[in-house]
Design a protein around this motif. Structure first.
Motif, PDB file in Angstrom:
ATOM      1  N   ASP A   1     -13.398   2.094  27.095  1.00 55.51           N
ATOM      2  CA  ASP A   1     -14.460   2.094  28.096  1.00 55.51           C
ATOM      3  C   ASP A   1     -13.910   2.590  29.418  1.00 55.51           C
ATOM      4  OD1 ASP A   1     -16.824   1.366  26.905  1.00 55.51           O
ATOM      5  OD2 ASP A   1     -16.375  -0.780  26.986  1.00 55.51           O
ATOM      6  N   GLY A   2     -14.748   3.292  30.176  1.00 51.98           N
ATOM      7  CA  GLY A   2     -14.354   3.733  31.505  1.00 51.98           C
ATOM      8  C   GLY A   2     -15.210   3.063  32.565  1.00 51.98           C
ATOM      9  N   ASN A   3     -14.598   2.681  33.646  1.00 51.71           N
ATOM     10  CA  ASN A   3     -15.312   2.119  34.785  1.00 51.71           C
ATOM     11  C   ASN A   3     -15.171   3.088  35.949  1.00 51.71           C
ATOM     12  OD1 ASN A   3     -16.722   0.220  36.373  1.00 51.71           O
ATOM     13  ND2 ASN A   3     -14.789  -0.446  37.257  1.00 51.71           N
ATOM     14  N   ILE A   4     -16.238   3.797  36.253  1.00 52.62           N
ATOM     15  CA  ILE A   4     -16.215   4.811  37.307  1.00 52.62           C
ATOM     16  C   ILE A   4     -17.183   4.368  38.394  1.00 52.62           C
ATOM     17  CG2 ILE A   4     -16.535   7.242  37.856  1.00 52.62           C
ATOM     18  CD1 ILE A   4     -16.114   7.845  34.917  1.00 52.62           C
ATOM     19  N   SER A   5     -16.659   3.930  39.508  1.00 51.96           N
ATOM     20  CA  SER A   5     -17.481   3.366  40.564  1.00 51.96           C
ATOM     21  C   SER A   5     -18.322   4.436  41.249  1.00 51.96           C
ATOM     22  CB  SER A   5     -16.597   2.670  41.599  1.00 51.96           C
ATOM     23  OG  SER A   5     -17.356   2.276  42.719  1.00 51.96           O
ATOM     24  N   THR A   6     -19.520   4.060  41.633  1.00 51.42           N
ATOM     25  CA  THR A   6     -20.376   4.962  42.402  1.00 51.42           C
ATOM     26  C   THR A   6     -19.861   5.149  43.826  1.00 51.42           C
ATOM     27  OG1 THR A   6     -21.775   3.050  42.921  1.00 51.42           O
ATOM     28  CG2 THR A   6     -22.449   4.419  41.065  1.00 51.42           C
TER      29      THR A   6
ATOM     30  N   CYS B   1     -23.011  -1.571  32.368  1.00 48.98           N
ATOM     31  CA  CYS B   1     -23.641  -1.425  33.670  1.00 48.98           C
ATOM     32  C   CYS B   1     -23.660   0.067  33.986  1.00 48.98           C
ATOM     33  CB  CYS B   1     -22.877  -2.188  34.754  1.00 48.98           C
ATOM     34  SG  CYS B   1     -21.193  -1.589  35.033  1.00 48.98           S
ATOM     35  N   PHE B   2     -24.203   0.431  35.128  1.00 41.55           N
ATOM     36  CA  PHE B   2     -24.311   1.853  35.460  1.00 41.55           C
ATOM     37  C   PHE B   2     -22.934   2.520  35.496  1.00 41.55           C
ATOM     38  CE2 PHE B   2     -24.739   5.419  38.467  1.00 41.55           C
ATOM     39  CZ  PHE B   2     -25.720   6.142  37.806  1.00 41.55           C
ATOM     40  N   ASP B   3     -21.937   1.811  36.062  1.00 43.57           N
ATOM     41  CA  ASP B   3     -20.595   2.392  36.182  1.00 43.57           C
ATOM     42  C   ASP B   3     -19.996   2.722  34.819  1.00 43.57           C
ATOM     43  OD1 ASP B   3     -20.912   2.073  38.844  1.00 43.57           O
ATOM     44  OD2 ASP B   3     -19.394   0.532  39.121  1.00 43.57           O
ATOM     45  N   THR B   4     -20.225   1.890  33.805  1.00 45.63           N
ATOM     46  CA  THR B   4     -19.637   2.153  32.489  1.00 45.63           C
ATOM     47  C   THR B   4     -20.416   3.202  31.718  1.00 45.63           C
ATOM     48  OG1 THR B   4     -20.884   0.323  31.500  1.00 45.63           O
ATOM     49  CG2 THR B   4     -18.672  -0.171  32.319  1.00 45.63           C
ATOM     50  N   LEU B   5     -21.675   3.422  32.081  1.00 45.02           N
ATOM     51  CA  LEU B   5     -22.490   4.417  31.375  1.00 45.02           C
ATOM     52  C   LEU B   5     -22.270   5.831  31.894  1.00 45.02           C
ATOM     53  CD1 LEU B   5     -25.869   2.481  31.015  1.00 45.02           C
ATOM     54  CD2 LEU B   5     -24.287   3.114  29.179  1.00 45.02           C
ATOM     55  N   ILE B   6     -21.719   5.972  33.117  1.00 47.22           N
ATOM     56  CA  ILE B   6     -21.512   7.304  33.687  1.00 47.22           C
ATOM     57  C   ILE B   6     -20.682   8.176  32.755  1.00 47.22           C
ATOM     58  CG2 ILE B   6     -20.368   8.575  35.547  1.00 47.22           C
ATOM     59  CD1 ILE B   6     -21.147   6.342  37.435  1.00 47.22           C
ATOM     60  N   SER B   7     -19.598   7.601  32.213  1.00 50.33           N
ATOM     61  CA  SER B   7     -18.693   8.391  31.372  1.00 50.33           C
ATOM     62  C   SER B   7     -19.375   8.909  30.122  1.00 50.33           C
ATOM     63  CB  SER B   7     -17.463   7.556  30.993  1.00 50.33           C
ATOM     64  OG  SER B   7     -17.855   6.393  30.281  1.00 50.33           O
ATOM     65  N   GLN B   8     -20.401   8.197  29.631  1.00 48.59           N
ATOM     66  CA  GLN B   8     -21.087   8.625  28.415  1.00 48.59           C
ATOM     67  C   GLN B   8     -21.846   9.936  28.636  1.00 48.59           C
ATOM     68  OE1 GLN B   8     -20.780   6.782  25.421  1.00 48.59           O
ATOM     69  NE2 GLN B   8     -19.215   5.846  26.704  1.00 48.59           N
TER      70      GLN B   8
END
Length: 230
Positions: free
Chosen positions: A108-113, A49-56
């Motif tokens: 994997d990282g989950n970084i909330s918006t 999802c968007f939150d997991t793609l931020i770290s990439q």
């Protein structure tokens, strides 16, 4: 060793080094921060999802080191900043907003918006807690700033929340633009960039300053700094 402190590791390690140096006469503490975020990089997955793609897109590798001591021996030692007062805060009910986990595709990282607005909503109280023991009143635009640049959006939100002038967070913006978010090592890059800018501008532009680190939890590390003029 400090592990699993994420973006707040740099600030936390400097706080720990301060305690060690002040309680062991003559001690000099080497703080070394190394972050290899390349281990997070991978191709997209259908579960993303968007939150997991931020770290990439946001993270980068980095390493930095600082020597911390008390009672500097002049002229052999020339301290850059004095770490004066420290506070830590854990924002309630936020542990799900910033976390790392081991999954089918590696780490994997989950970084909330929600993090940029969360940081902005709590930053002023954290600053007031850090300055309270000193008994001094300061205007936020009269400080120099070393803020962990989790992202450009976080810096934009802090700017608005504190009413900062455009140049106040230039050191943080420069580092995140050139290197990305290097987790705990980033704040050392920011301190070095602020030092470089002070040398260019000349001593005395801002005497008091503040360092802010953000980490999982959601945690905020706040440290009041004093420029030594060296």
């Amino acid at each position: 060793m400090l592990h699993f402190n994420g973006c707040g590791a740099g600030s936390a390690s400097l706080r720990l080094a301060k305690d060690l140096a002040e309680n062991n006469r003559g001690a000099r503490v080497l703080v070394a921060c190394v972050e290899l975020t390349i281990t997070l990089f991978r191709g997209p997955d259908e579960e993303d999802c968007f939150d997991t793609l931020i770290s990439q897109a946001l993270f980068g590798d980095g390493a930095g080191a600082v020597i911390v001591g008390a009672d500097a021996q002049h002229p052999a030692e020339r301290p850059l900043f004095e770490m004066v007062s420290v506070s830590q805060a854990i924002i309630p009910e936020t542990k799900h907003l910033l976390n790392m986990r081991l999954g089918n595709n590696g780490i994997d990282g989950n970084i909330s918006t929600q993090l940029p607005s969360l940081a902005a909503d709590n930053i002023e109280k954290c600053l007031l807690d850090a300055f309270a023991p000193l008994g001094i009143r300061v205007a936020w635009n009269d400080l120099f700033w070393a803020v962990h640049p989790g992202s450009r959006v976080i810096l934009d939100n802090i700017d608005r929340a504190l009413g900062l002038e455009p140049e106040m967070l230039v050191a943080s913006r420069t580092v995140v633009t050139e290197y990305g978010n290097m987790l705990g090592a980033t704040v050392i890059f920011v301190l070095d960039e602020e030092r470089r800018r002070m040398e260019e501008k000349g001593v005395g532009a801002h005497k008091w300053g503040v360092m802010v680190g953000f980490g999982p939890g959601f945690t905020v590390e706040t440290m009041v700094l004093l420029s030594t003029g060296d």
